[in-house]
Design an enzyme around this catalytic site. Sequence first.
Site, short mmCIF file in Angstrom:
data_model
loop_
_atom_site.label_atom_id
_atom_site.label_comp_id
_atom_site.label_asym_id
_atom_site.label_seq_id
_atom_site.Cartn_x
_atom_site.Cartn_y
_atom_site.Cartn_z
N ASP A 1 5.49 8.51 -3.66
CA ASP A 1 4.25 8.53 -2.90
C ASP A 1 3.59 9.90 -3.08
O ASP A 1 4.16 10.91 -2.68
CB ASP A 1 4.58 8.27 -1.42
N ASP B 1 -1.84 8.02 -2.37
CA ASP B 1 -2.38 8.07 -1.02
C ASP B 1 -3.90 8.25 -1.04
O ASP B 1 -4.42 9.08 -1.80
CB ASP B 1 -1.73 9.27 -0.31
N GLU C 1 -3.94 3.39 -2.92
CA GLU C 1 -4.31 3.06 -1.53
C GLU C 1 -5.82 3.22 -1.39
O GLU C 1 -6.35 4.32 -1.53
CB GLU C 1 -3.61 3.98 -0.52
N HIS D 1 3.60 1.98 7.11
CA HIS D 1 3.91 2.99 8.13
C HIS D 1 2.70 3.38 8.96
O HIS D 1 2.83 4.19 9.87
CB HIS D 1 4.49 4.22 7.43
N ASP D 2 1.52 2.86 8.64
CA ASP D 2 0.31 3.15 9.42
C ASP D 2 -0.08 1.97 10.31
O ASP D 2 -1.05 2.06 11.06
CB ASP D 2 -0.88 3.44 8.49
#
Length: 539
Positions: A99, A200, A242, A316-317
Site C-alpha cells: 500500500d 492510496d 484508490e 479499513h475506512d
Amino acid sequence: MKEYKWWQNAVIYQIYPKSFQDSNGDGIGDLPGIIDRLDYLKELGIDGIWLSPVCQSPQFDNGYDISDYQNIDPMFGTMEDMRRLISEAKKRDIRIIFDLVLNHSSDQHPWFLEAKKGRDNPCHSFYIWRDGVEGQPPNDMASTFGGPAWEWVPELGQYYFHQFAPQQPDLNWENPDLREALYRMLNFWIAEGIGGFRLDVIDLIGKDPDQKVTSNGPKLHDYIKEMNLNTFGGTDLVTVGETWGATPELGRRYSNPAGNEFSMVFQFEHVRLDQQPGGKKWDLAPLDFRKLKQVIAKWQTELHDTGWNSLFWNNHDLPRIVSRWGNDREYREKSAKMLATVLYGLEGTPYIYQGEELGMTNARYSIEDYRDIELLNLYKERIQAGYTEQEVMRSIHAKGRDTARTPMQWDNSRNAGFTRGEPWIKVNPDYTEINAASQITDPQSVFCYYRRLIQLRKKNEIIRFGAFRLHLPEDEDLFVYSRMWQGREIFIACNFHDKEREFIWADYLSESSELLITNELENLEARSIKPYEARMYLI
Ligand code: ISL
Ligand code: CA
C-alpha cells in the site's frame, strides 16, 4: 479458453497490520504475526494480501503518513521480517500487495523537514506552498479530516497544502524530481519481490489548489502513465488505484488493458448510498436499495471487456457490512453470507477485509475507546457545532472508521488471541461468539461459506467473463441477476431484507439447473425466498 491475467482470477485479502496479529505482546499487530497466520489465509483460499502501510511513520493516520518509504516501522518489524513475509507468502502462492501513499507524506519525512528550511532548499518544491493573502490562507479549501487545507509555517512565512491532516502535507507532483524520487522508491519495492501496489487516493495527485481542484486534475493521467512506464509497466504486478472520484468513464481510463495505467480501479460509488444527498458520510440516511442495484449494474456493464473493477463491501475506512446493510443480530450469519453472494457472482476482483470472512460486526464503543484521527476530529467538530452527543455517536457507530479497525478475532481466549498484552484498541466484546477458531471447523460458518464462494469463482469462467444482466430493478427487497457466457448462465437471487417474499424460482430456472451455493439451511422453497436468503445456480 479466453486468456486472463492472474489477478482477474484472484481474491485479495486486506490486512490492517495494527489489528491483525501481535507476536511480541506490545498490543500492536506486526509482520511476524502475519507470517504466523499465513496458513489460515491459505486455507481461506486467497491469492494476494493488500497490506495496509507498514513503512516508517509517526502513525498520526495509522501509517498513511509515511516518513520513510524504504524502511519498515519498528512497531511492525524489520526489513528482514518483510522479506520473510514476502517469501513465506510466495511459498503459499500468495502475493504481497504493498500500500503506497504517494499523494502526501508525513510532516516528519526528511523531505518535508528540509522543505521547511528555506524557500531555496531543493526539497522545498516537493510540497505545495503559497504565501497567502493579507495574512489569510490563499483560499477556503477544507481538509478531509476537518479544518482548513492550508497550514501556516511561521519560519517560512508560507502556507502548505494538505488534503488530510496537517501532519500529511501534499506532495507536489508538478516537480519532476519528486516524481523521479517516487519512481525510484517503487522500483526498490519491485526489486524486493512484492506482487503489486495499492495506490492510496491516487486520483488526488494531479491536484491544482489554485483552481480548487483536488481529484481528476488536468495532468492526472499523464502522471499515472509516466509512473507506469517508469516502474510497473510491462510486469505482471497487480496495481489498484484508490479512486473516490471515478465515474465508469474514468474507471475505463484507469483500467483499460491498453491504457498503460492500472490493473483495476477501487471505486466507491456503491458505498455512498446511505448518506443524505449533498451531505457528508456522517449525515445518515437509509440505504437507497434500488439505487445500489442500479449503480452496481452500471459499473458491471460499462467496464465489461474494457476495464476491471474491484468488488468490495469493506475496507479499513468503511464500517462492517453485516452491521451496515445486513443484520448483525438474529440474522448475522445469514445476512453476512447473503452479502457475500451478491458480490461473488460479479465481474471484477473480490477483496475481503480482515474479519469480514467471520461476519465481524461494528465496534460500538464510547468515545474514549476510539483512536482514529478522522473520527475524533468529527466528534469535536460536531459537538462544537451543537449536535447532541447522541446524534454524533449514532453517526460514529454507523460510519466511524474504528468500527472496523478493532483486533482480528482469532479465538475465545483473552483478547481474542490477538495479543498477550494490552491491545492498542479494545477488542470487540462479541469475540467469544464470533471468532476464527470456532468457524474453521464448522461447515455452516461464514468462513466456510466464503471459502466455498472463492472456490466457485476460481473454477467458473462464466463468473470471470460473463455479461451482466439485472433482473427486477424496481424490486425493493430482491437483488437478482444473471451472468451469461458462451451460451451458459449463472443465476443469483438474494433477499436483502428480513421479510419473506414470494418468488417463483421456476420462472428463471430450468429442469437441469444446478444449485451451486445457498445460505439457506432448511428446505428450499419453490415459490418464495426467505429473509436474507441467497442462492446461486448454474442454469
Ligand atoms: O473514509 C473516508 C471518507 O470519508 C476518508 O476518511 C478517507 O480518508 C478516504 O477514503 C481516503 O482514504 C485513504 O487515504 C487516507 C487514509 O486516511 C485512508 O485510510 C486511506 O484509505 C489518507 O491517506
Ligand atoms: Ca507487536
